[in-house]
Design an enzyme around this catalytic site. Structure first.
Site, PDB file in Angstrom:
ATOM      1  N   LYS A  58      17.464  -5.941   2.544  1.00 37.80           N
ATOM      2  CA  LYS A  58      16.236  -5.829   1.751  1.00 37.80           C
ATOM      3  C   LYS A  58      14.983  -5.882   2.612  1.00 37.80           C
ATOM      4  O   LYS A  58      13.915  -5.528   2.177  1.00 37.80           O
ATOM      5  CB  LYS A  58      16.195  -6.862   0.630  1.00 37.80           C
ATOM      6  N   LYS A  91      18.792 -14.720  12.037  1.00 36.61           N
ATOM      7  CA  LYS A  91      17.565 -15.042  11.297  1.00 36.61           C
ATOM      8  C   LYS A  91      16.572 -15.792  12.162  1.00 36.61           C
ATOM      9  O   LYS A  91      15.362 -15.632  11.985  1.00 36.61           O
ATOM     10  CB  LYS A  91      17.887 -15.856  10.034  1.00 36.61           C
ATOM     11  N   LYS A  96      23.225  -3.389   9.301  1.00 39.09           N
ATOM     12  CA  LYS A  96      23.493  -3.597   7.874  1.00 39.09           C
ATOM     13  C   LYS A  96      22.286  -3.185   7.025  1.00 39.09           C
ATOM     14  O   LYS A  96      21.143  -3.437   7.419  1.00 39.09           O
ATOM     15  CB  LYS A  96      23.764  -5.102   7.693  1.00 39.09           C
TER      16      LYS A  96
HETATM   17  P1  TYM Z   1      22.686 -12.330   0.337  1.00 44.20           P
HETATM   18  O1  TYM Z   1      21.693 -12.661  -0.693  1.00 44.20           O
HETATM   19  O2  TYM Z   1      22.203 -11.996   1.717  1.00 44.20           O
HETATM   20  O3  TYM Z   1      23.620 -11.138  -0.092  1.00 44.20           O
HETATM   21  C1  TYM Z   1      24.252 -11.147  -1.346  1.00 44.20           C
HETATM   22  C2  TYM Z   1      25.643 -10.547  -1.317  1.00 44.20           C
HETATM   23  O4  TYM Z   1      25.577  -9.159  -0.998  1.00 44.20           O
HETATM   24  C3  TYM Z   1      26.377  -8.891   0.139  1.00 44.20           C
HETATM   25  N1  TYM Z   1      25.666  -7.879   0.932  1.00 44.20           N
HETATM   26  C4  TYM Z   1      26.236  -6.784   1.412  1.00 44.20           C
HETATM   27  N2  TYM Z   1      27.487  -6.309   1.311  1.00 44.20           N
HETATM   28  C5  TYM Z   1      27.753  -5.129   1.923  1.00 44.20           C
HETATM   29  N3  TYM Z   1      26.828  -4.420   2.619  1.00 44.20           N
HETATM   30  C6  TYM Z   1      25.548  -4.859   2.736  1.00 44.20           C
HETATM   31  N4  TYM Z   1      24.652  -4.158   3.398  1.00 44.20           N
HETATM   32  C7  TYM Z   1      25.211  -6.090   2.109  1.00 44.20           C
HETATM   33  N5  TYM Z   1      24.058  -6.803   2.017  1.00 44.20           N
HETATM   34  C8  TYM Z   1      24.347  -7.904   1.275  1.00 44.20           C
HETATM   35  C9  TYM Z   1      26.468 -10.218   0.876  1.00 44.20           C
HETATM   36  O5  TYM Z   1      27.608 -10.260   1.698  1.00 44.20           O
HETATM   37  C10 TYM Z   1      26.549 -11.184  -0.257  1.00 44.20           C
HETATM   38  O6  TYM Z   1      27.845 -11.250  -0.782  1.00 44.20           O
HETATM   39  N6  TYM Z   1      24.375 -16.827   1.571  1.00 44.20           N
HETATM   40  C11 TYM Z   1      24.478 -15.771   0.591  1.00 44.20           C
HETATM   41  C12 TYM Z   1      24.119 -16.223  -0.819  1.00 44.20           C
HETATM   42  C13 TYM Z   1      24.904 -17.403  -1.254  1.00 44.20           C
HETATM   43  C14 TYM Z   1      26.277 -17.429  -1.593  1.00 44.20           C
HETATM   44  C15 TYM Z   1      26.572 -18.779  -1.927  1.00 44.20           C
HETATM   45  C16 TYM Z   1      27.281 -16.459  -1.649  1.00 44.20           C
HETATM   46  C17 TYM Z   1      24.423 -18.667  -1.384  1.00 44.20           C
HETATM   47  N7  TYM Z   1      25.428 -19.492  -1.786  1.00 44.20           N
HETATM   48  C18 TYM Z   1      27.859 -19.161  -2.290  1.00 44.20           C
HETATM   49  C19 TYM Z   1      28.551 -16.855  -2.013  1.00 44.20           C
HETATM   50  C20 TYM Z   1      28.832 -18.181  -2.326  1.00 44.20           C
HETATM   51  C21 TYM Z   1      23.536 -14.675   0.994  1.00 44.20           C
HETATM   52  O7  TYM Z   1      22.610 -14.869   1.737  1.00 44.20           O
HETATM   53  O8  TYM Z   1      23.787 -13.482   0.425  1.00 44.20           O
END
Ligand code: TYM
Length: 334
Positions: free
Chosen positions: A201, A116, A198
């Site tokens: 969004k 990032k 990956k």
């Molecule tokens: P975020 O918002 O980037 O993504 C949300 C969830 O979706 C999964 N994910 C994917 N899985 C498979 N293939 C992909 N292309 C893909 N893109 C996204 C991510 O692995 C995630 O599970 N830091 C976290 C949000 C968060 C969180 C937490 C998660 C904040 N606090 C506590 C678990 C526990 C995040 O940025 O996810």
């Protein structure tokens, strides 16, 4: 089973854009599958979203859309605690405390921070750096046993365990150590245009990413344009055939068919027929979610009730842990 006997789940997604097929397959689909067996807290991680600059009105709207999609995807608000992270101040409070038990060196090694900061070179802010301490707070404050996430979040769950272990070592048993729950298929859904990256969004405009609310014709178009290779065989081999392997994985998750059966089904049929079939399977998987989310978005008072009730339940559980932590580190009781 009574809730008191159930193990606990916490997970979340940043409302920093539309929900993608990646977040659905990597996370939400499992949340739904686990929600009978566990006591579940699923949040909208808006505090995390602002580590990258957001347009305020868009963030507000995306957050509401995301709640509607959680429910439309099958998360029953009567069975799951659905809430907005910023509505439960204890997350930020514990996040601060835990940042004092997280080492600079540990944070510097985080892959997501490195990625990032490379992508947002003009805004490498402190929040982006200390993000894992807040994420650890999100998880530990509920004494979560399990954290269902995609592969990219595994490192953050691991550092969360390290922070918890350090704290427990100093103050005695305070936090439960959580385990990541990563799906066997779909842990890393790749971009349809650049299958070595990956699906995310941030690449909504180039056809590499599918969003849950996309129209069927747009989904079909994106799959027909999906990058494959110069070979013709539908075969799972992520090393040499990343595009095709990604499509096999998506098709497998949407239809429940194992990889071998898919290879046989499309043997000798060529990529055109295969890509269309994957597109159709995704359209049918997402259709009920899109229709129900659209309906729910017209019922703002229902959405408001869901996140208000959710925040009350979440706060109750979170404050219990926060009080214990404040007492242990030596803060005077209010
Ligand atoms: P975020 O918002 O980037 O993504 C949300 C969830 O979706 C999964 N994910 C994917 N899985 C498979 N293939 C992909 N292309 C893909 N893109 C996204 C991510 O692995 C995630 O599970 N830091 C976290 C949000 C968060 C969180 C937490 C998660 C904040 N606090 C506590 C678990 C526990 C995040 O940025 O996810």
């Amino acid at each position: 089973m009574d809730n008191a006997d159930k193990k606990i789940i916490l997970s979340g997604i940043k409302p920093s854009g539309a929900l993608t097929l990646g977040s659905y397959i990597g996370a939400i689909k499992n949340w739904v599958a686990l929600s009978d067996e566990y006591e579940c807290y699923y949040m909208l991680a808006d505090l995390h979203a602002i580590t990258v600059r957001q347009d305020p009105d868009t963030l507000r709207e995306t957050t509401l859309q995301q709640i509607a999609q959680y429910v439309a995807a099958g998360l029953d608000p009567e069975k799951n605690v659905l809430f907005i992270q910023s509505h439960v101040p204890a997350h930020a409070e514990l996040g601060w405390v835990l940042s004092c038990y997280t080492m600079f060196g540990e944070l510097s090694r985080m892959t997501q921070f490195k990625d990032k900061s490379a992508k947002n070179a003009d805004n490498i802010n402190a929040g982006l750096f200390t993000y894992p301490s807040l994420m650890a707070a999100d998880i530990l404050i509920y004494q979560a046993d399990l954290v269902p996430v995609g592969e990219d979040q595994k490192q953050h769950v691991e550092i969360c365990r390290d922070i918890a272990t350090r704290f427990n070592h100093i103050y005695g048993d305070t936090f439960k150590l959580p385990e990541p729950f990563i799906p066997k298929a779909g842990a890393r859904v790749m971009s349809l245009q650049e299958p070595e990256n990956k699906m995310s969004k941030s690449e909504q405009d180039n056809g590499g990413c599918i969003c849950l609310l996309d129209k069927p014709e747009d989904i079909m178009k994106a799959f027909k344009r999906a990058v494959t290779d110069s070979d013709t065989s539908v075969r799972f081999d992520p090393e040499t055939k990343p595009g095709v392997s990604n499509l096999i994985q998506i098709y497998s998750v949407c239809t429940g068919k194992p990889f071998a059966e898919i290879e046989t089904e499309f043997d000798g049929k060529g990529y055109g027929a295969f890509k269309a079939a994957v597109g159709e399977a995704v359209v049918e998987t997402l259709r009920p979610i899109r229709e129900e989310a659209t309906r729910l978005l017209d019922d703002r008072s229902y959405l408001e009730k869901i996140y208000t009730d959710g925040a009350a339940l979440a706060s109750y559980a979170a404050n219990k842990t926060l009080r214990d932590v404040y007492q242990k580190v030596g803060f005077v009781k209010k």
